[in-house]
Design a protein around this motif. Sequence first.
Motif, mmCIF file in Angstrom:
data_model
loop_
_atom_site.group_PDB
_atom_site.id
_atom_site.type_symbol
_atom_site.label_atom_id
_atom_site.label_comp_id
_atom_site.label_asym_id
_atom_site.label_seq_id
_atom_site.Cartn_x
_atom_site.Cartn_y
_atom_site.Cartn_z
ATOM 1 N N UNK A 1 13.229 9.433 15.191
ATOM 2 C CA UNK A 1 11.957 9.584 14.481
ATOM 3 C C UNK A 1 12.207 10.174 13.105
ATOM 4 N N UNK A 2 11.654 9.525 12.072
ATOM 5 C CA UNK A 2 11.896 9.953 10.699
ATOM 6 C C UNK A 2 10.751 9.474 9.819
ATOM 7 N N UNK A 3 10.726 9.939 8.591
ATOM 8 C CA UNK A 3 9.710 9.509 7.635
ATOM 9 C C UNK A 3 10.224 8.348 6.788
ATOM 10 N N UNK B 1 0.880 -1.172 0.000
ATOM 11 C CA UNK B 1 0.000 0.000 0.000
ATOM 12 C C UNK B 1 0.914 1.218 0.000
ATOM 13 N N UNK B 2 0.344 2.385 -0.180
ATOM 14 C CA UNK B 2 1.153 3.593 -0.274
ATOM 15 C C UNK B 2 1.567 4.030 1.134
ATOM 16 N N UNK B 3 2.787 3.663 1.523
ATOM 17 C CA UNK B 3 3.271 3.955 2.876
ATOM 18 C C UNK B 3 4.391 4.989 2.889
ATOM 19 N N UNK B 4 4.571 5.686 1.791
ATOM 20 C CA UNK B 4 5.634 6.690 1.707
ATOM 21 C C UNK B 4 5.341 7.826 2.683
ATOM 22 N N UNK B 5 6.334 8.178 3.493
ATOM 23 C CA UNK B 5 6.193 9.299 4.407
ATOM 24 C C UNK B 5 5.670 8.959 5.784
ATOM 25 N N UNK B 6 5.262 7.703 6.019
ATOM 26 C CA UNK B 6 4.767 7.352 7.349
ATOM 27 C C UNK B 6 5.927 7.338 8.342
ATOM 28 N N UNK C 1 7.940 9.027 -3.991
ATOM 29 C CA UNK C 1 6.919 8.014 -3.733
ATOM 30 C C UNK C 1 6.770 7.138 -4.976
ATOM 31 N N UNK C 2 7.107 5.860 -4.859
ATOM 32 C CA UNK C 2 7.095 4.975 -6.026
ATOM 33 C C UNK C 2 5.863 4.064 -6.080
ATOM 34 N N UNK C 3 4.901 4.276 -5.188
ATOM 35 C CA UNK C 3 3.750 3.374 -5.169
ATOM 36 C C UNK C 3 3.029 3.299 -6.519
ATOM 37 N N UNK D 1 10.576 5.162 1.351
ATOM 38 C CA UNK D 1 10.566 4.085 0.372
ATOM 39 C C UNK D 1 9.191 3.444 0.302
ATOM 40 N N UNK D 2 9.168 2.253 -0.254
ATOM 41 C CA UNK D 2 7.917 1.538 -0.449
ATOM 42 C C UNK D 2 8.117 0.087 -0.014
ATOM 43 N N UNK D 3 7.303 -0.372 0.936
ATOM 44 C CA UNK D 3 7.423 -1.731 1.457
ATOM 45 C C UNK D 3 6.500 -2.688 0.707
#
Length: 377
Positions: A210-212, A198-203, A329-331, A215-217
């Motif tokens: 603590x960081x964003x 799913x689109x998890x970029x920036x979470x 964001x590569x989603x 990438x894309x899992x």
Amino acid sequence: MRKRLFFPAGIAAEILLLLLVFCVWQGSGQNQSADQETAVSAGARGIAEENSDAAGSGGGEKAEYIKWVEFNVSYEALNRAYTYDVETYQEDVHLNWVELLAYLGARYGGDFTRYQEADMTQAAEKLLTGGSTIEEMAADMEYYGYYREAYGAVLDGMVGEYEIEKPESEDSDKKVWKKFYGLKAYSPIAKTFPYTDYDDFGVSRSYGYRRNHLGHDMMGQVGTPVVAVESGYVAVMGWNQYGGWRIGINSFDGKRYYYYAHLRQNIPFAESLEEGDVVQAGDVIGYMGRTGYSTTENVNNIDTYHLHFGLQLIFDESQREGNHEIWVDVYPLVRFLSQNRSEVVRNDASKEWYRKYSMKDPAAEKYLKNDEQNKNK
């Protein structure tokens, strides 16, 4: 009689500042949010914050290059632009998919939530009928050049001519080389292997600090073959406390850095793969795992088996490491690439996976030829 309102000097200054910011925001145009306008303006003007020495340009002037990219192109837009590109190949008018996307990016202010297929159809038909060129259509668009360079940095290496092995006939085991024009980039996950994403970029991420998530899992099974998305050369491989066993691959034009992390414990990489090696798009480079979050090598500290896939854009060497890195964001791109998954076979003796059909990417052949010539000088 109307009463006047008086504020302490500090509060009055703050209110004046807020009013000024509001006016600037209002004046930025209906097609872009304030954040988008700021990001696009900074990127389009390419004003580097570093001095010329840090950028490696020499002299006393500041280098100019794109400092920020938000790649928000939707899957639907990617797919439609790509279809136009392939269908018009070798026609009198060949539509370049990146140019189409850049044109719409400039029109939408980078906000592809506004995408309508009719907008792309209208632009494509105008080009195909010879009524205009992309340069003429974009002449009054201040930021078309920015979007062409920014989107090109993401996509330029993914479509083109290539050769690949195919079965000689439907029931034949004999392979023959065939030439194609089209998508020569691959999904990071080999064909037939299941995954969820799913689109998890920036979470948010909290290990270390603590960081964003940049990438894309892609969650799947341990040992799932991970393949090179684009042809390139291995820039780095080994252990990183955040990514565990990981591989970094540079594109030949130097614009893209692909990052594949959390690879399998004990046997993370493809057999014989080394730093500096050239890989073709679709080659098996490693295996899915859950290593990382440890200063000690070869430790499984990630809860879920998955591939962390990241794409960093490089417009200047000073952006490779540090505060000026650009990750996108590569989603939607991964969704698009899922139509091209590399078919792999297993060597039961070594338990290694290999691509079933070899590929010849002209970009790889050109790089190897230039590399050989440089060595012989």
